[in-house]
Design an enzyme around this catalytic site. Sequence first.
Site, short mmCIF file in Angstrom:
data_model
loop_
_atom_site.label_atom_id
_atom_site.label_comp_id
_atom_site.label_asym_id
_atom_site.label_seq_id
_atom_site.Cartn_x
_atom_site.Cartn_y
_atom_site.Cartn_z
N CYS A 1 -16.21 0.84 -17.86
CA CYS A 1 -16.77 0.50 -16.54
C CYS A 1 -17.66 1.65 -16.08
CB CYS A 1 -15.67 0.31 -15.51
SG CYS A 1 -14.39 -0.88 -15.93
N HIS B 1 -21.28 1.86 -14.25
CA HIS B 1 -21.15 1.96 -12.79
C HIS B 1 -20.92 3.37 -12.28
CE1 HIS B 1 -21.51 -2.33 -12.61
NE2 HIS B 1 -20.60 -2.44 -13.53
N ARG C 1 -15.65 -11.30 -11.93
CA ARG C 1 -16.69 -10.34 -12.32
C ARG C 1 -16.18 -9.38 -13.39
NH1 ARG C 1 -20.28 -9.48 -14.28
NH2 ARG C 1 -22.11 -8.21 -13.83
N CYS D 1 -17.96 -8.70 -16.94
CA CYS D 1 -18.36 -7.36 -17.41
C CYS D 1 -17.78 -7.10 -18.79
CB CYS D 1 -17.84 -6.29 -16.45
SG CYS D 1 -18.90 -6.01 -15.04
#
Lengths: 140, 286
Positions: free
Chosen positions: B200, B204, B243, B247
């Site tokens: 992640c 991000h 979501r 992802c």
Amino acid sequence: MNKYLPLVAALVLSSSTVAAQSFEDVFNAQRALHGNGHAFTFEGEQYTTDHPEELEAAAPANATNAKALIASAKAMHAEVKAVGYDWTLTKGILKNASKALKAGDFQKAMNLAAQAKYHARMGVAQYHNSKQSWLNMVPE
Amino acid sequence: MKIITSWLAGAALALIAGMSSAASTGNTIATVDPEADRLALQAYFQKRFPEVELADYGNGIYALDAASRAQWEELEEFPPYEFDIEEGEELFNTPFANGKSYADCFENGGIGVRQNFPYWSEQQDQVVTLELAINQCRTANGEKKLGWKKGKIAQISAYMAFTSAGELIDIKVPNDKAKAAYLDGKAQFYSRRGQLNMSCANCHLQGVNIPIRADRTGPTLGHVTHFPVFRSKWGALGTLHRRYGGCQNNVRGTALKAQGEEYRNLEFFMSYMSNGLAVNGPGSRK
């Protein structure tokens, strides 16, 4: 003198890099350069750039070997699923391997099973590696 | 290829600039410190994007990229989630067969409570997200569970978020068991997964605001404040766990179960990171 500095630096760096290289580093570099089936030397020993699964797929193409390879690929897939690191394509590749076996295309079945098993093995390795390395990504 | 190269180069630079090995914020129950993690994350983003106000991170990538923001502001003139809020309100207020309603299951009748989710439930010994609480409310009152990712649960969640607009995210990690869940979520966030071997954090944190084809990934700081979201790609409202699954698929990893322990713990960690930011859901995204 200055024009030799980059050369000296490169030599120093490359020698220290080589010294620090693990078998995995060398294997991956050779594999990236030459693909599979290439011979290379590491610490005086001869190796090839084949993954273990590719060597398994190189066994005689028959129903028994294809079934065995698919079974071991499925077992590895179950292992990676259990730790939640399954890759998306693996399931479909395994399905196609079983289809090829049914159709009597044993070499195709073995190649696909080898690919799926490799994916699953890499997923398990990724799981263990992540457990060790995730903290290195945290900002301080 | 040029874009990929620029992204990789940018990510590498960001990695070098903002990271160092073996973070002092801890990877055991004894050493993990959620507040230190939150402050470190804020500091990381403030160092990279000094011109961005902290409060603006709730707007995701639109806080960082002016061109994207302009498009988004136009979209928000007629918010695509408006009808979903209305339908969510109706669903929220429709009594169950036993005469009770969602309002009976939540503090303050379920109004203005979004900022307290997810929370650590001592009684249940697990992280409880808003969507989990909605379905627990249903089953406790003899109703069937709703699907976790979209449709009615997202609409109810959207309405509840809407009634909480402006409230500040206030997640607590009250004890060691909660800390363990938080730590698990933290590890999930930073762990590489899938065939593309990405975490992640790769998108991000390090990859924020770096172009990937036509898109730029948003910062994790403020990520949870605007969920559920209406995504143009979905053409519908979806929950945070929807979501997450998307992802994970994007990096060629098989998605974990929505509202399973892993994703709830991940949400717990991410929500704590956004403590102090205002609830502004539902939101609209590409």
